[in-house]
Scaffold this motif. Structure first.
Motif, mmCIF file in Angstrom:
data_model
loop_
_atom_site.group_PDB
_atom_site.id
_atom_site.type_symbol
_atom_site.label_atom_id
_atom_site.label_comp_id
_atom_site.label_asym_id
_atom_site.label_seq_id
_atom_site.Cartn_x
_atom_site.Cartn_y
_atom_site.Cartn_z
ATOM 1 N N UNK A 181 83.183 -7.680 64.848
ATOM 2 C CA UNK A 181 83.399 -6.653 63.813
ATOM 3 C C UNK A 181 84.718 -5.920 64.105
ATOM 4 N N UNK A 182 85.639 -5.850 63.140
ATOM 5 C CA UNK A 182 86.919 -5.152 63.400
ATOM 6 C C UNK A 182 86.728 -3.689 63.803
ATOM 7 N N UNK A 183 85.571 -3.106 63.454
ATOM 8 C CA UNK A 183 85.308 -1.705 63.840
ATOM 9 C C UNK A 183 85.130 -1.558 65.346
ATOM 10 N N UNK A 184 84.766 -2.656 66.000
ATOM 11 C CA UNK A 184 84.526 -2.609 67.440
ATOM 12 C C UNK A 184 85.815 -2.184 68.166
ATOM 13 N N UNK A 185 86.942 -2.741 67.716
ATOM 14 C CA UNK A 185 88.230 -2.397 68.352
ATOM 15 C C UNK A 185 88.556 -0.921 68.112
ATOM 16 N N UNK A 186 88.237 -0.421 66.907
ATOM 17 C CA UNK A 186 88.500 0.994 66.595
ATOM 18 C C UNK A 186 87.598 1.861 67.479
ATOM 19 N N UNK A 187 86.348 1.452 67.608
ATOM 20 C CA UNK A 187 85.394 2.193 68.441
ATOM 21 C C UNK A 187 85.922 2.282 69.877
ATOM 22 N N UNK A 188 86.357 1.145 70.400
ATOM 23 C CA UNK A 188 86.813 1.147 71.798
ATOM 24 C C UNK A 188 88.087 1.962 71.987
ATOM 25 N N UNK A 189 88.887 2.023 70.929
ATOM 26 C CA UNK A 189 90.147 2.773 71.019
ATOM 27 C C UNK A 189 89.922 4.289 70.951
ATOM 28 N N UNK A 190 89.043 4.734 70.053
ATOM 29 C CA UNK A 190 89.010 6.189 69.813
ATOM 30 C C UNK A 190 87.683 6.900 70.113
ATOM 31 N N UNK A 191 86.626 6.145 70.434
ATOM 32 C CA UNK A 191 85.339 6.825 70.705
ATOM 33 C C UNK A 191 84.975 6.671 72.180
ATOM 34 N N UNK A 192 84.455 7.748 72.765
ATOM 35 C CA UNK A 192 84.073 7.696 74.174
ATOM 36 C C UNK A 192 82.599 7.387 74.350
ATOM 37 N N UNK A 193 81.830 7.463 73.280
ATOM 38 C CA UNK A 193 80.421 7.069 73.317
ATOM 39 C C UNK A 193 79.943 6.875 71.886
ATOM 40 N N UNK A 194 78.756 6.296 71.748
ATOM 41 C CA UNK A 194 78.224 6.016 70.403
ATOM 42 C C UNK A 194 77.591 7.256 69.771
ATOM 43 N N UNK A 195 77.465 8.354 70.537
ATOM 44 C CA UNK A 195 76.905 9.584 69.977
ATOM 45 C C UNK A 195 75.410 9.461 69.706
ATOM 46 N N UNK A 196 74.910 10.323 68.849
ATOM 47 C CA UNK A 196 73.449 10.417 68.686
ATOM 48 C C UNK A 196 73.008 10.354 67.225
ATOM 49 N N UNK A 197 73.854 9.791 66.360
ATOM 50 C CA UNK A 197 73.468 9.623 64.955
ATOM 51 C C UNK A 197 73.130 8.156 64.716
ATOM 52 N N UNK A 198 71.921 7.931 64.213
ATOM 53 C CA UNK A 198 71.477 6.556 63.947
ATOM 54 C C UNK A 198 71.015 6.477 62.500
ATOM 55 N N UNK A 199 71.513 5.470 61.797
ATOM 56 C CA UNK A 199 71.019 5.238 60.443
ATOM 57 C C UNK A 199 70.410 3.842 60.428
ATOM 58 N N UNK A 200 69.364 3.666 59.651
ATOM 59 C CA UNK A 200 68.807 2.310 59.504
ATOM 60 C C UNK A 200 68.195 2.153 58.125
ATOM 61 N N UNK A 201 68.078 0.902 57.703
ATOM 62 C CA UNK A 201 67.351 0.639 56.457
ATOM 63 C C UNK A 201 66.013 0.038 56.846
ATOM 64 N N UNK A 202 65.015 0.468 56.116
ATOM 65 C CA UNK A 202 63.657 -0.002 56.374
ATOM 66 C C UNK A 202 63.393 -1.141 55.383
ATOM 67 N N UNK A 203 62.654 -2.150 55.802
ATOM 68 C CA UNK A 203 62.347 -3.235 54.850
ATOM 69 C C UNK A 203 61.516 -2.641 53.724
ATOM 70 N N UNK A 204 61.932 -2.880 52.491
ATOM 71 C CA UNK A 204 61.181 -2.341 51.357
ATOM 72 C C UNK A 204 62.068 -1.493 50.472
ATOM 73 N N UNK A 205 61.465 -0.477 49.865
ATOM 74 C CA UNK A 205 62.143 0.323 48.845
ATOM 75 C C UNK A 205 62.209 1.794 49.273
ATOM 76 N N UNK A 206 62.590 2.649 48.312
ATOM 77 C CA UNK A 206 62.595 4.103 48.574
ATOM 78 C C UNK A 206 61.184 4.574 48.959
#
Ligand code: PLP
Length: 422
Positions: free
Chosen positions: A324-349
């Motif tokens: 993922x091209x974001x991986x290089x950006x992450x390694x360049x400018x972030x010191x950790x993944x932090x504590x925000x997690x988003x996910x999609x659940x199988x199914x609907x709203x």
């Protein structure tokens, strides 16, 4: 504020070691170990000459002498709780100067108003915080300010295309980015934005201010100023406050730019009050402890979610694939993944709501960065004012859930998620 014993040693100690003493002199407060709450609107001058001198400096009527300090005048201009807080907060981002505000939106609005003029264009990443988006589109537009945006994550070519488009609309005066983006955790390459802003500025002979809303990862895990950004903005309501009991904001940058921000703050009256300052001073003492614990807890939670059969997709910075091209950006400018997690659940709203309603330890609330873990539904809550088709373009789906991980026992968080998913 008067210099303290530790102030000259500030480059020898880490910020977490300085949060209990930097910028505060007990001798000036009856020896009180902690900075008291200076709940006062105004300050008494020792004599008329002193009052005159303070105003000359505050209003820029003459150059400040090398040993001269701006004395305390009136709490809309300065107050010890705010000054000590600003000095301490600046240490994390190694900023020359910091200004505190009564909310994150007050910091953003004051800063944008200082650097953007009628007819100008603001380039911004998407998605951005709904309040910022509203302010750009519905408030700044009244003054003839236009916006041009790119969706995060964006390649350098995509950002460049946005610059080309914006240049046709008017003078680009600001690039405003939020990285990681809320709620997708998509990253924006700060250095790429800075390089493009410099190139445009060079060609047009106008300075383009690059401002980064660093609320999600800062001030511990990302330092935009070190990557060339001009200004860093915070909703201090989040990790900096950290206890979900105060609304506040901050802007940091060079002394030159912050003098302008601070001056407009004085005349708009958007500064933080002494009580807010005092609460945040207390919060700063445990900032590293809290954010480190939250970051570690998030790692446990992400490990649990990534293998769960009911989880469709995980949006967590610690799980970016190598390709993922974001991986290089992450390694360049972030010191950790932090504590925000988003996910999609199988199914609907409906499946997302059932999950949210089943949580017991996680609280169903918006906001983030506090000691308690929170869960929310971006499509109908934090991002509800974005039209459905636009939400889809930004990757905000009806089955998406955003988690802000707190300082609880990580096994208890997993137990709660497991029973709610079950
Ligand atoms: N920026 C981000 C990323 C936010 O999440 C928020 C609030 O949620 C703000 C700015 C606005 O901050 P405040 O609510 O402190 O005004």
């Amino acid at each position: 504020m008067k210099k303290t014993k530790i102030d000259d040693m500030k480059d020898k100690f880490q910020p977490e070691s300085l949060m209990m003493s930097y910028g505060y002199k007990p001798e000036l407060s009856e020896g009180a170990l902690k900075c008291p709450i200076f709940q006062t609107s105004t300050f008494v001058f020792r004599n008329a000459q002193e009052g005159k001198a303070f105003f000359e400096i505050a209003y820029g009527l003459r150059t400040q002498g090398p040993r001269e300090e701006l004395g305390l005048i009136y709490s809309r201009l300065n107050n010890p709780d705010l000054e000590v807080l600003e000095d301490r907060l600046a240490l994390w981002d190694k900023a020359e100067s910091c200004a505190m505000f009564e909310s994150g939106m007050a910091a953003i609005a004051t800063t944008v108003l200082e650097f953007v003029r009628p007819g100008d264009v603001i380039i911004h990443s998407e998605p951005i915080y709904g309040g910022t988006d509203y302010f750009f589109k519905h408030v700044m537009s009244r003054y003839g300010v236009k916006t041009c945006s790119f969706i995060a994550p964006a390649s350098r070519q995509q950002i460049e295309k946005c610059f080309a488009q914006a240049a046709k609309m008017g003078r680009i005066s600001m690039v405003f980015i939020e990285t990681p983006a809320n709620p997708t955790n998509a990253l924006v390459d700060i250095e790429a934005c800075v390089a493009l802003a410099k190139a445009y500025g060079h060609k047009s002979k106008q300075r383009v201010i690059v401002a980064v809303d660093n609320t999600f990862l800062g001030p511990l895990w990302q330092h935009p100023l070190a990557h060339g950004a001009d200004l860093v903005l915070y909703s201090a309501t989040k990790y900096i406050g950290g206890h979900s009991d105060v609304i506040a904001g901050a802007c940091l940058g060079s002394r030159e730019l912050m003098t302008r921000v601070r001056t407009l703050r004085t005349f708009m009256g958007t500064m933080g009050g002494p009580w807010t300052g005092w609460l945040l001073l207390r919060s700063l003492e445990t900032l590293k402890l809290r954010m480190t614990c939250q970051m570690k807890n998030a790692r446990y939670v992400a490990d649990f979610l990534k293998d769960h059969p009911k989880v469709e997709k995980l949006y967590y910075l610690g799980e970016l694939p190598a390709a993922d091209p974001q991986r290089a950006v992450f390694e360049k400018q972030c010191l950790s993944a932090g504590a925000m997690i988003t996910f999609t659940i199988k199914g609907t709203q409906k499946s997302a709501f059932k999950f949210l309603d089943s949580l017991k330890l996680f609280k169903l609330a918006v906001s983030l960065g506090g000691t308690e873990s929170l869960a929310e539904h971006p499509a109908t809550m934090t991002h509800a004012d974005i039209a459905r088709d636009q939400q889809e373009r930004l990757g905000i789906t009806p089955n998406m859930i955003r988690l802000s991980i707190g300082v609880e026992n990580p096994q208890d968080l997993i137990t709660d998620l497991k029973q709610a998913l079950g």
